[in-house]
Scaffold this motif. Structure first.
Motif, PDB file in Angstrom:
ATOM      1  N   ILE A  36       0.840  -1.201   0.000  1.00 50.49           N
ATOM      2  CA  ILE A  36       0.000   0.000   0.000  1.00 50.49           C
ATOM      3  C   ILE A  36       0.874   1.250   0.000  1.00 50.49           C
ATOM      4  O   ILE A  36       0.616   2.196  -0.747  1.00 50.49           O
ATOM      5  N   ARG A  37       1.921   1.249   0.822  1.00 52.45           N
ATOM      6  CA  ARG A  37       2.824   2.413   0.871  1.00 52.45           C
ATOM      7  C   ARG A  37       3.533   2.604  -0.465  1.00 52.45           C
ATOM      8  O   ARG A  37       3.681   3.728  -0.948  1.00 52.45           O
ATOM      9  N   THR A  40       0.935   4.066  -3.039  1.00 51.55           N
ATOM     10  CA  THR A  40       0.306   5.356  -2.769  1.00 51.55           C
ATOM     11  C   THR A  40       1.232   6.454  -2.261  1.00 51.55           C
ATOM     12  O   THR A  40       0.878   7.628  -2.318  1.00 51.55           O
ATOM     13  N   TYR A  42       1.858   6.813   0.871  1.00 53.68           N
ATOM     14  CA  TYR A  42       1.535   7.067   2.275  1.00 53.68           C
ATOM     15  C   TYR A  42       2.658   6.530   3.159  1.00 53.68           C
ATOM     16  O   TYR A  42       3.263   5.510   2.842  1.00 53.68           O
ATOM     17  N   PHE A  61      -7.424   7.439  -2.410  1.00 56.65           N
ATOM     18  CA  PHE A  61      -6.594   7.554  -3.612  1.00 56.65           C
ATOM     19  C   PHE A  61      -6.413   9.007  -4.049  1.00 56.65           C
ATOM     20  O   PHE A  61      -5.338   9.388  -4.495  1.00 56.65           O
ATOM     21  N   ALA A  64      -3.700  10.476  -1.906  1.00 53.93           N
ATOM     22  CA  ALA A  64      -2.435   9.726  -1.816  1.00 53.93           C
ATOM     23  C   ALA A  64      -1.277  10.676  -2.118  1.00 53.93           C
ATOM     24  O   ALA A  64      -1.319  11.410  -3.109  1.00 53.93           O
ATOM     25  N   MET A  67       1.392   8.686  -5.968  1.00 54.25           N
ATOM     26  CA  MET A  67       1.109   7.405  -6.618  1.00 54.25           C
ATOM     27  C   MET A  67       2.367   6.971  -7.371  1.00 54.25           C
ATOM     28  O   MET A  67       2.982   7.778  -8.063  1.00 54.25           O
ATOM     29  N   ARG A  71       3.355   1.978 -11.334  1.00 54.93           N
ATOM     30  CA  ARG A  71       2.106   1.210 -11.235  1.00 54.93           C
ATOM     31  C   ARG A  71       1.540   0.859 -12.604  1.00 54.93           C
ATOM     32  O   ARG A  71       0.771  -0.087 -12.732  1.00 54.93           O
ATOM     33  N   THR A  90      -9.992   6.201 -10.690  1.00 54.37           N
ATOM     34  CA  THR A  90     -10.068   5.712  -9.311  1.00 54.37           C
ATOM     35  C   THR A  90     -10.271   4.204  -9.282  1.00 54.37           C
ATOM     36  O   THR A  90      -9.635   3.504  -8.492  1.00 54.37           O
ATOM     37  N   GLU A  93      -7.018   2.468  -9.959  1.00 57.90           N
ATOM     38  CA  GLU A  93      -6.134   2.449  -8.783  1.00 57.90           C
ATOM     39  C   GLU A  93      -6.568   1.371  -7.793  1.00 57.90           C
ATOM     40  O   GLU A  93      -5.735   0.644  -7.248  1.00 57.90           O
ATOM     41  N   LEU A  97      -4.382  -2.080  -6.708  1.00 58.39           N
ATOM     42  CA  LEU A  97      -4.136  -2.570  -5.344  1.00 58.39           C
ATOM     43  C   LEU A  97      -4.629  -4.002  -5.199  1.00 58.39           C
ATOM     44  O   LEU A  97      -3.915  -4.856  -4.644  1.00 58.39           O
TER      45      LEU A  97
END
Length: 117
Positions: A36-37, A40, A42, A61, A64, A67, A71, A90, A93, A97
């Motif tokens: 996830i990190r 995104t 985060y 998202f 974030a 990004m 990806r 969206t 994205e 994930l």
């Protein structure tokens, strides 16, 4: 056009399913968080705040920090749909994930999941 239901669901409501899916296959919550990190941008603290605040998917998202530019290397089918062909940003994205979590559960090495080689 009406928004898809997933957009308004809290990220925290789906997150445990990601972790459970990974753990059933011998992977860890830490690996889920790393994915996830990576996707995104985060930090772990930010991710925990998102979960605590019950932030919805669309906001998760949209807000974030960064990004990951790699990806677009994520390819394949999730829920019968090729992720690279999804037009709506969206939803794409979200499916990116989903695909990464699927790869984790299938035993792929983290370097491959994180598109490092």
């Amino acid at each position: 056009m009406e928004k898809h239901k997933i957009y308004t669901m809290s990220f925290a409501s789906v997150y445990p399913h990601y972790v459970t899916k990974a753990e059933k296959k011998g992977r860890t919550k830490e690996e889920v968080d790393e994915i996830i990190r990576w996707l995104t941008g985060y930090t772990q603290e930010d991710l925990e705040a998102v979960l605590e605040n019950k932030t919805d998917f669309e906001t998760f998202f949209a807000e974030a920090p960064q990004m990951n530019t790699s990806r677009n290397l994520i390819k394949g089918v999730v829920c019968g749909v090729r992720v690279e062909n999804i037009e709506e940003p969206t939803m794409r994205e979200i499916r990116y994930l989903d695909k990464l979590i699927d790869e984790l559960a299938k035993g792929k090495a983290m370097e491959k999941i994180l598109r490092m080689g």
